[in-house]
Motif scaffolding. Structure first.
Motif, mmCIF file in Angstrom:
data_model
loop_
_atom_site.group_PDB
_atom_site.id
_atom_site.type_symbol
_atom_site.label_atom_id
_atom_site.label_comp_id
_atom_site.label_asym_id
_atom_site.label_seq_id
_atom_site.Cartn_x
_atom_site.Cartn_y
_atom_site.Cartn_z
ATOM 1 N N VAL A 100 0.856 -1.196 0.000
ATOM 2 C CA VAL A 100 0.000 0.000 0.000
ATOM 3 C C VAL A 100 0.889 1.243 0.000
ATOM 4 N N PRO A 101 0.697 2.142 -0.974
ATOM 5 C CA PRO A 101 1.510 3.359 -0.998
ATOM 6 C C PRO A 101 1.105 4.319 0.121
ATOM 7 N N ILE A 102 2.058 5.110 0.551
ATOM 8 C CA ILE A 102 1.797 6.160 1.540
ATOM 9 C C ILE A 102 1.727 7.460 0.755
ATOM 10 N N ILE A 125 -3.330 -4.815 7.454
ATOM 11 C CA ILE A 125 -2.233 -4.480 8.370
ATOM 12 C C ILE A 125 -1.477 -3.259 7.856
ATOM 13 N N ALA A 126 -1.185 -3.237 6.552
ATOM 14 C CA ALA A 126 -0.478 -2.099 5.961
ATOM 15 C C ALA A 126 -1.254 -0.807 6.141
ATOM 16 N N ARG A 127 -2.553 -0.852 5.883
ATOM 17 C CA ARG A 127 -3.384 0.339 6.026
ATOM 18 C C ARG A 127 -3.445 0.826 7.474
ATOM 19 N N ALA A 132 -1.682 5.337 11.271
ATOM 20 C CA ALA A 132 -1.042 5.841 12.497
ATOM 21 C C ALA A 132 -0.383 7.206 12.312
ATOM 22 N N ILE A 133 -0.066 7.560 11.078
ATOM 23 C CA ILE A 133 0.521 8.885 10.835
ATOM 24 C C ILE A 133 -0.499 9.837 10.201
ATOM 25 N N GLY A 134 -1.761 9.449 10.303
ATOM 26 C CA GLY A 134 -2.830 10.328 9.862
ATOM 27 C C GLY A 134 -3.059 10.390 8.364
#
Length: 135
Positions: A100-102, A125-127, A132-134
Motif C-alpha cells: 500500500v503506498p503512503i 495491516i499495511a493500512r 497511524a501517521i494520519g
C-alpha cells in the motif's frame, strides 16, 4: 520547484508499531516492510512464526506499491484479468495484494508491504500502519 514531504524515522516507527499491533491483535504472523518513495528499505520486521519467504515478499510488495504509486493488488488484478504480459514489467516483483503506498498531498512518500497471511489481511495491516501517521 516543488516541496515534498518525506518519511522520517519517527513516522517509520509509528507505522511499524501500528502495523505490528494490528497483526498481533488478530494473531497474524507477518513480515512488515516500509520503504521510501524510491522503494528503498527503511524498516523490516519479521514477527514470530511467519514463514521465512515473507521477508522477501513484503519488501517486494512495498517497493512495487511505492514505484507504481498504487496498491500492489492492482497489478495482481491486471494479471488475473488476462494481461499476463505484465509479468515481464522490469523491477516489479511484488505484484500481489499487500503493498500500500503512503500518499500525502497527492505525492507518494513511501509504502508499506506485508506478507504472511491472506492478501486482504496483509493489506489491512499495511493500512492500519499508515493510518497511524494520519494518512
Amino acid at each position: 520547484m516543488k516541496t515534498k514531504a518525506v518519511l522520517d524515522l519517527a513516522d517509520v516507527k509509528a507505522i511499524a508499531a501500528a502495523a505490528e499491533a494490528e497483526a498481533l491483535k488478530n494473531n497474524w504472523p507477518v513480515t512488515i516492510a516500509i520503504v521510501d518513495d524510491g522503494g528503498h528499505l527503511l524498516w523490516l520486521q519479521r514477527l514470530d512464526g511467519v514463514a521465512a519467504i515473507s521477508a522477501h515478499i513484503a519488501p517486494a510488495k512495498a517497493k512495487t506499491a511505492a514505484l507504481g504509486r498504487r496498491e500492489s493488488r492492482l497489478y495482481e488484478e491486471t494479471i488475473n484479468n488476462g494481461r499476463v504480459s505484465f509479468l515481464s514489467a522490469p523491477v516489479l516483483e511484488g505484484m500481489l495484494e499487500g503493498g500500500v503506498p503512503i500518499m500525502k498531498d497527492g505525492q507518494c512518500i513511501g509504502a508499506v508491504g506485508v506478507s504472511g497471511v491472506k492478501s486482504t489481511e496483509d493489506a489491512q495491516i499495511a493500512r492500519a500502519g499508515i493510518a497511524a501517521i494520519g494518512l
